[in-house]
Scaffold this motif. Structure first.
Motif, PDB file in Angstrom:
ATOM      1  N   ALA A 170       0.840  -1.194   0.000  1.00  0.00           N
ATOM      2  CA  ALA A 170       0.000   0.000   0.000  1.00  0.00           C
ATOM      3  C   ALA A 170       0.878   1.247   0.000  1.00  0.00           C
ATOM      4  O   ALA A 170       1.964   1.270   0.566  1.00  0.00           O
ATOM      5  N   GLY A 171       0.406   2.295  -0.663  1.00  0.00           N
ATOM      6  CA  GLY A 171       1.107   3.565  -0.672  1.00  0.00           C
ATOM      7  C   GLY A 171       2.159   3.712  -1.748  1.00  0.00           C
ATOM      8  O   GLY A 171       2.746   4.794  -1.886  1.00  0.00           O
ATOM      9  N   GLU A 172       2.399   2.666  -2.537  1.00  0.00           N
ATOM     10  CA  GLU A 172       3.440   2.747  -3.562  1.00  0.00           C
ATOM     11  C   GLU A 172       2.951   3.388  -4.862  1.00  0.00           C
ATOM     12  O   GLU A 172       3.724   4.020  -5.586  1.00  0.00           O
ATOM     13  N   ILE A 173       1.673   3.230  -5.180  1.00  0.00           N
ATOM     14  CA  ILE A 173       1.152   3.765  -6.434  1.00  0.00           C
ATOM     15  C   ILE A 173       0.952   5.283  -6.354  1.00  0.00           C
ATOM     16  O   ILE A 173       1.203   6.004  -7.319  1.00  0.00           O
ATOM     17  N   GLN A 174       0.540   5.773  -5.194  1.00  0.00           N
ATOM     18  CA  GLN A 174       0.190   7.199  -5.064  1.00  0.00           C
ATOM     19  C   GLN A 174       1.298   8.151  -5.519  1.00  0.00           C
ATOM     20  O   GLN A 174       1.045   9.047  -6.335  1.00  0.00           O
ATOM     21  N   PRO A 175       2.552   7.996  -5.050  1.00  0.00           N
ATOM     22  CA  PRO A 175       3.584   8.935  -5.513  1.00  0.00           C
ATOM     23  C   PRO A 175       3.922   8.780  -6.989  1.00  0.00           C
ATOM     24  O   PRO A 175       4.342   9.750  -7.640  1.00  0.00           O
ATOM     25  N   THR A 177       1.713   7.832  -9.492  1.00  0.00           N
ATOM     26  CA  THR A 177       0.659   8.444 -10.309  1.00  0.00           C
ATOM     27  C   THR A 177       0.678   9.951 -10.165  1.00  0.00           C
ATOM     28  O   THR A 177       0.296  10.682 -11.088  1.00  0.00           O
ATOM     29  N   ALA A 178       1.179  10.464  -9.024  1.00  0.00           N
ATOM     30  CA  ALA A 178       1.327  11.910  -8.853  1.00  0.00           C
ATOM     31  C   ALA A 178       2.373  12.464  -9.812  1.00  0.00           C
ATOM     32  O   ALA A 178       2.275  13.612 -10.259  1.00  0.00           O
ATOM     33  N   MET A 179       3.385  11.651 -10.147  1.00  0.00           N
ATOM     34  CA  MET A 179       4.394  12.061 -11.125  1.00  0.00           C
ATOM     35  C   MET A 179       3.841  12.000 -12.548  1.00  0.00           C
ATOM     36  O   MET A 179       4.074  12.900 -13.357  1.00  0.00           O
ATOM     37  N   VAL A 180       3.119  10.938 -12.848  1.00  0.00           N
ATOM     38  CA  VAL A 180       2.627  10.707 -14.212  1.00  0.00           C
ATOM     39  C   VAL A 180       1.474  11.651 -14.574  1.00  0.00           C
ATOM     40  O   VAL A 180       1.357  12.084 -15.714  1.00  0.00           O
ATOM     41  N   ARG A 181       0.586  11.924 -13.595  1.00  0.00           N
ATOM     42  CA  ARG A 181      -0.569  12.795 -13.809  1.00  0.00           C
ATOM     43  C   ARG A 181      -1.338  12.404 -15.070  1.00  0.00           C
ATOM     44  O   ARG A 181      -1.427  13.153 -16.046  1.00  0.00           O
ATOM     45  N   PRO A 182      -1.920  11.218 -15.073  1.00  0.00           N
ATOM     46  CA  PRO A 182      -2.584  10.728 -16.288  1.00  0.00           C
ATOM     47  C   PRO A 182      -3.895  11.440 -16.581  1.00  0.00           C
ATOM     48  O   PRO A 182      -4.595  11.912 -15.677  1.00  0.00           O
ATOM     49  N   GLY A 203      -7.750  -4.610   0.756  1.00  0.00           N
ATOM     50  CA  GLY A 203      -6.573  -3.749   0.830  1.00  0.00           C
ATOM     51  C   GLY A 203      -5.885  -3.610  -0.516  1.00  0.00           C
ATOM     52  O   GLY A 203      -5.372  -2.530  -0.854  1.00  0.00           O
ATOM     53  N   ILE A 204      -5.882  -4.694  -1.299  1.00  0.00           N
ATOM     54  CA  ILE A 204      -5.306  -4.622  -2.648  1.00  0.00           C
ATOM     55  C   ILE A 204      -6.136  -3.690  -3.521  1.00  0.00           C
ATOM     56  O   ILE A 204      -5.588  -2.877  -4.282  1.00  0.00           O
ATOM     57  N   ALA A 205      -7.457  -3.790  -3.406  1.00  0.00           N
ATOM     58  CA  ALA A 205      -8.330  -2.894  -4.177  1.00  0.00           C
ATOM     59  C   ALA A 205      -8.062  -1.433  -3.828  1.00  0.00           C
ATOM     60  O   ALA A 205      -8.015  -0.565  -4.711  1.00  0.00           O
ATOM     61  N   ASP A 206      -7.875  -1.159  -2.539  1.00  0.00           N
ATOM     62  CA  ASP A 206      -7.580   0.216  -2.123  1.00  0.00           C
ATOM     63  C   ASP A 206      -6.230   0.678  -2.669  1.00  0.00           C
ATOM     64  O   ASP A 206      -6.072   1.832  -3.090  1.00  0.00           O
ATOM     65  N   ALA A 207      -5.245  -0.216  -2.655  1.00  0.00           N
ATOM     66  CA  ALA A 207      -3.912   0.141  -3.161  1.00  0.00           C
ATOM     67  C   ALA A 207      -3.972   0.415  -4.663  1.00  0.00           C
ATOM     68  O   ALA A 207      -3.344   1.368  -5.153  1.00  0.00           O
ATOM     69  N   LYS A 208      -4.708  -0.401  -5.415  1.00  0.00           N
ATOM     70  CA  LYS A 208      -4.855  -0.150  -6.848  1.00  0.00           C
ATOM     71  C   LYS A 208      -5.621   1.143  -7.090  1.00  0.00           C
ATOM     72  O   LYS A 208      -5.336   1.889  -8.043  1.00  0.00           O
ATOM     73  N   GLY A 209      -6.588   1.433  -6.214  1.00  0.00           N
ATOM     74  CA  GLY A 209      -7.384   2.645  -6.365  1.00  0.00           C
ATOM     75  C   GLY A 209      -6.586   3.923  -6.214  1.00  0.00           C
ATOM     76  O   GLY A 209      -7.048   5.005  -6.614  1.00  0.00           O
ATOM     77  N   GLU A 210      -5.376   3.808  -5.662  1.00  0.00           N
ATOM     78  CA  GLU A 210      -4.513   4.984  -5.538  1.00  0.00           C
ATOM     79  C   GLU A 210      -4.197   5.602  -6.890  1.00  0.00           C
ATOM     80  O   GLU A 210      -3.851   6.792  -6.972  1.00  0.00           O
ATOM     81  N   ILE A 211      -4.304   4.827  -7.954  1.00  0.00           N
ATOM     82  CA  ILE A 211      -3.947   5.357  -9.283  1.00  0.00           C
ATOM     83  C   ILE A 211      -4.827   6.540  -9.669  1.00  0.00           C
ATOM     84  O   ILE A 211      -4.409   7.424 -10.420  1.00  0.00           O
ATOM     85  N   PHE A 212      -6.053   6.579  -9.128  1.00  0.00           N
ATOM     86  CA  PHE A 212      -6.956   7.673  -9.468  1.00  0.00           C
ATOM     87  C   PHE A 212      -6.600   8.965  -8.742  1.00  0.00           C
ATOM     88  O   PHE A 212      -7.050  10.038  -9.139  1.00  0.00           O
ATOM     89  N   SER A 213      -5.792   8.870  -7.700  1.00  0.00           N
ATOM     90  CA  SER A 213      -5.456  10.068  -6.923  1.00  0.00           C
ATOM     91  C   SER A 213      -4.630  11.065  -7.731  1.00  0.00           C
ATOM     92  O   SER A 213      -4.645  12.259  -7.444  1.00  0.00           O
ATOM     93  N   GLY A 214      -3.918  10.582  -8.750  1.00  0.00           N
ATOM     94  CA  GLY A 214      -3.083  11.477  -9.545  1.00  0.00           C
ATOM     95  C   GLY A 214      -3.717  11.930 -10.840  1.00  0.00           C
ATOM     96  O   GLY A 214      -3.085  12.640 -11.629  1.00  0.00           O
TER      97      GLY A 214
END
Length: 477
Positions: A170-175, A177-182, A203-214
């Motif tokens: 958890a927490g690895e996708i957020q930074p 996707t913040a760089m990529v800004r898709p 928890g995996i679903a929540d971690a994958k959902g981090e991609i939308f934060s960026g």
């Protein structure tokens, strides 16, 4: 002369680095001297095994435009005028990656998912490259160094950018996707992959959902409507800057819906409805999971404003990459055997998909379906049960023989009828001779396992011993 990827002024502005007098511009970026090209900017990052600073002399000798090195190590290379000196090399690569994103006018897609993200990324690369210059992640460069490196390589003139984003925790996708800004963010599916590091699949679903934060304001979230965790993923999308949510799958409510999927030996055919409009297309790679993921490609293309019909037609040229479904014909005395290389990695969902593909192979004569399987890692306490559960897929897909490697695969071996188990060993290396000796003309062999199991050793041995016919890209199956 073509436009340089990076100039001295751009590097200095992005990083605040001390730049040597011998550097003027870079035409590429690299972290590996084995694949470095003349003109590349070499980042001496410190990995789990090697410190890139140890290879700076080799990089410069091979023609690197400059080496990005840390302040504490710069003294070792004081004779060189092709140094870019920074406090932290990995952070400098991130800074350059962010600068690449800021200057880019491209439309950008980010892809994640428990299964299928690399294949989906490659399908998008193929499809979008026919509609404009497209930059995409190499191989599975989807982690804390792979994403910034891919950004650092981003040509300023690209029309499309496709970035694969992965995670183990958890927490690895957020930074990332913040760089990529898709402009478009895709989740292929959520499955029990890396479950060892999560309390549950939620928890995996929540971690994958981090991609939308960026996601860029007004962007599009693309979600698998068939997945059991759809509502969880949609909640993450609704909480983001996304202005639109598109769904794909076989569910009757999906925006991009497969009404019928026909998996043939060397291809898949999809009868779909795109926002209610019928569209039939062919994919040059067999596999039900590939067909379903192709729907996300159409969804992303629609969101980007690309020609969806043309994208669908392009997918007929899709071929599986090495380690991810590549098909090779082996030349044996008296005939041929089909080798399906799925050795790159494995989890319960991808192994089941590989067994389904093997089950769809049309055998010739007295040919057999042979599965060579290695342990699936990072499954935690669920590991034994998930390996045992593969027995159902083995039976359902008419697998005749199973070769297994690893302690966890013992759970599958003990569940199967004795006649189906050809051999069980601790390592893939110990399986090599037995598999090579067993293969006969007409057989179809699939090799799959987690990367650490080194199942590619079996693939390599089969190719070396029996060679490869001219039908190397699955014209037969």
């Amino acid at each position: 002369m073509s436009t340089p990827l990076w100039t001295l002024d751009e590097i200095a502005a992005a990083t605040g680095a001390r730049v040597g007098s011998g550097f003027a511009q870079a035409t590429g970026a690299s972290i590996d001297t084995r694949t470095l090209e003349p003109g590349d900017l070499y980042f001496a990052i410190r990995g789990d095994v090697h410190d890139g600073h140890d290879f700076v002399p080799a990089a410069l000798e091979k023609g690197a435009s400059a080496a990005v090195v840390s302040e504490e190590k710069a003294g070792a290379f004081k004779d060189s005028d092709r140094l870019i000196v920074v406090p932290d090399v990995l952070e400098a690569m991130r800074q350059i990656g962010r600068a690449a994103r800021r200057r880019s006018q491209a439309r950008i897609v980010a892809v994640t998912g428990s299964v299928g993200k690399t294949g989906t990324k490659e399908a998008m690369r193929l499809a979008l490259s026919r509609q404009g210059e497209t930059h995409a992640s190499v191989a599975s460069y989807n982690n804390h160094w792979g994403v910034p490196l891919t950004l650092a390589r981003f040509p300023r003139e690209s029309r499309f950018g496709i970035f694969e984003i992965g995670m183990n925790h958890a927490g690895e996708i957020q930074p990332l996707t913040a760089m990529v800004r898709p402009h478009v963010a895709v989740i292929t599916t959520v499955e029990p992959v890396h479950i060892e590091f999560f309390p549950s699949i939620w928890g995996i679903a929540d971690a994958k959902g981090e991609i939308f934060s960026g996601i860029e304001p007004g962007g599009t979230a693309v979600i698998n409507r068939d997945n059991a965790y759809f509502e969880r993923m949609r909640a993450h999308a609704q909480a983001s800057n996304a202005g639109r949510i598109l769904t794909f799958g076989e569910h009757e409510a999906a925006d991009i819906r497969a009404e019928r999927i026909m998996v043939r030996p060397d291809q898949s055919v999809v009868e779909a409805r795109i926002f209610g409009q019928p569209l039939t297309y062919r994919i040059g790679t067999p596999g039900r999971h590939i067909a379903l993921n192709s729907l996300s490609v159409l969804a992303a293309a629609h969101a980007l404003g690309a020609d969806v019909t043309f994208v669908a037609l392009t997918l007929s040229d899709l071929r599986p990459p090495v380690g991810r479904g590549e098909r090779t014909m082996l030349s044996l005395g008296g005939g041929e055997a089909l080798l399906i290389d799925e050795s790159y990695n494995a989890n319960p969902a991808s192994v089941r998909a590989a067994l389904a593909n093997l089950g769809a192979v049309e055998l010739e004569g007295k040919g057999r379906r042979i599965a060579v399987l290695g342990d699936m890692k990072e499954l935690g306490t669920e590991g034994p049960k998930l390996h045992e559960g593969l027995a159902e897929a083995v039976e359902a897909n008419g697998i005749d023989l199973v070769f297994a490697a690893g302690q966890l695969m013992k759970n599958l071996v003990d569940t199967l009828p004795a006649g189906k188990v050809a051999a069980h060993t601790e390592t893939s290396a110990e399986l090599v001779d037995a598999v090579c000796a067993a293969v006969r003309p007409g057989d179809a062999v699939t090799v799959k396992g987690s990367l650490s199991m080194k199942m590619a050793l079996v693939v390599k041995a089969l190719k070396e011993r029996y060679g490869a016919s001219e039908m190397a890209h699955a014209l037969k199956g």
